[in-house]
Design an enzyme around this catalytic site. Structure first.
Site, PDB file in Angstrom:
ATOM      1  N   ARG A 106      -1.121  49.465 -23.741  1.00  0.00           N
ATOM      2  CA  ARG A 106      -1.309  48.033 -23.524  1.00  0.00           C
ATOM      3  C   ARG A 106      -1.205  47.275 -24.842  1.00  0.00           C
ATOM      4  O   ARG A 106      -1.921  47.575 -25.797  1.00  0.00           O
ATOM      5  CB  ARG A 106      -2.678  47.759 -22.883  1.00  0.00           C
ATOM      6  CG  ARG A 106      -2.881  46.298 -22.504  1.00  0.00           C
ATOM      7  CD  ARG A 106      -4.284  46.028 -22.018  1.00  0.00           C
ATOM      8  NE  ARG A 106      -4.632  46.834 -20.862  1.00  0.00           N
ATOM      9  CZ  ARG A 106      -5.807  46.778 -20.246  1.00  0.00           C
ATOM     10  NH1 ARG A 106      -6.763  45.990 -20.719  1.00  0.00           N
ATOM     11  NH2 ARG A 106      -6.052  47.530 -19.190  1.00  0.00           N
ATOM     12  N   THR A 110      -0.737  40.661 -25.837  1.00  0.00           N
ATOM     13  CA  THR A 110      -0.257  40.169 -24.540  1.00  0.00           C
ATOM     14  C   THR A 110      -0.886  40.903 -23.361  1.00  0.00           C
ATOM     15  O   THR A 110      -0.852  40.412 -22.237  1.00  0.00           O
ATOM     16  CB  THR A 110       1.266  40.348 -24.433  1.00  0.00           C
ATOM     17  OG1 THR A 110       1.583  41.750 -24.419  1.00  0.00           O
ATOM     18  CG2 THR A 110       1.963  39.699 -25.609  1.00  0.00           C
ATOM     19  N   ASP A 202     -13.898  56.414 -18.487  1.00  0.00           N
ATOM     20  CA  ASP A 202     -12.509  56.598 -18.903  1.00  0.00           C
ATOM     21  C   ASP A 202     -12.037  57.966 -18.421  1.00  0.00           C
ATOM     22  O   ASP A 202     -12.491  59.008 -18.905  1.00  0.00           O
ATOM     23  CB  ASP A 202     -12.410  56.503 -20.429  1.00  0.00           C
ATOM     24  CG  ASP A 202     -10.964  56.518 -20.917  1.00  0.00           C
ATOM     25  OD1 ASP A 202     -10.283  57.552 -20.703  1.00  0.00           O
ATOM     26  OD2 ASP A 202     -10.517  55.516 -21.494  1.00  0.00           O
ATOM     27  N   ASP A 205     -10.588  60.352 -21.196  1.00  0.00           N
ATOM     28  CA  ASP A 205     -11.597  60.914 -22.072  1.00  0.00           C
ATOM     29  C   ASP A 205     -12.402  62.000 -21.359  1.00  0.00           C
ATOM     30  O   ASP A 205     -12.699  63.055 -21.918  1.00  0.00           O
ATOM     31  CB  ASP A 205     -12.539  59.821 -22.566  1.00  0.00           C
ATOM     32  CG  ASP A 205     -11.910  58.966 -23.658  1.00  0.00           C
ATOM     33  OD1 ASP A 205     -10.907  59.402 -24.238  1.00  0.00           O
ATOM     34  OD2 ASP A 205     -12.426  57.866 -23.911  1.00  0.00           O
TER      35      ASP A 205
END
Length: 211
Positions: A106, A110, A202, A205
């Site tokens: 990402r 933006t 996550d 993770d």
């Protein structure tokens, strides 16, 4: 939300295994195993519409007409890195499926997905494609991956995810109304950091034991 293209697979075994995955005490070893098992269970449903052809076979006692999958080639495309945890479960059902990989990150300004890796089967445009990503949060990564596949000629694409947020579902259905979404749970919402609530943290993770 279009319920015709959004499916929550709430089989008791899937729900039970997902509950264990959500618990913060669950370690990486069990998390990996459970993710693979859930992907396999969900794979039964996502492949339900594969066409069959009638063939003649001979059993030890008689000849008969029987059903066989009609030459439909499959491709499993995990979105790196958490999607890797779903591949083995699907391959246990369809060992001859080809596996491609898509890597996205990402953009910090933006927030749009940026491609950093893409390796696909040479005949990807001829295949029925299952895109894998455990978490459908904002929908940006999944939408970006599907856009990449469509640009390469893919026409039959389904998304397989574990936990979804309403925001991600709406984004994906707006960007790709032709793509069916299969998930194990639809959670409440995203928090200010785009984590799914209540979610499971996550997934990458927890899958690989990193932070």
């Amino acid at each position: 939300m279009n319920r015709e293209t959004f499916h929550v697979l709430n089989h008791p075994l899937i729900t039970h295994k997902l509950t264990i995955m959500r618990e913060k005490e669950t370690g990486s070893k069990d998390f990996r195993q459970l993710l693979s098992e859930i992907a396999m269970l969900m794979g039964y449903e996502i492949t339900r519409e594969l066409p069959l052809e009638e063939v003649d076979i001979e059993t030890p006692v008689a000849t008969m007409k029987a059903g066989r999958i009609e030459g439909k080639k499959l491709a499993v495309i995990p979105i790196l890195r958490a999607g890797l945890g779903m591949v083995d479960g699907l391959l246990s059902l369809v060992p001859v499926a080809k596996v491609g990989h898509i890597g996205l990150y990402r953009d910090p300004e933006t927030h749009d997905p940026v491609e950093y890796y893409c390796k696909l089967p040479a005949d990807i445009e001829e295949r029925f494609v299952i895109v894998c990503d455990p978490m459908l949060a904002t929908g940006g990564s999944a939408s970006g991956a599907i856009t990449m596949l469509k640009k390469r000629g893919c026409k039959q694409i389904k998304l397989l995810c574990l936990v979804s947020a309403p925001e991600g579902v709406e984004r994906l259905q707006a960007d790709h109304p032709d793509v069916e979404i299969f998930t194990a749970a639809l959670d409440e919402r995203l928090d200010d950091h785009a984590y799914i609530i209540p979610g499971l943290g996550d997934a990458g993770d927890r899958l690989f034991g990193t932070k």
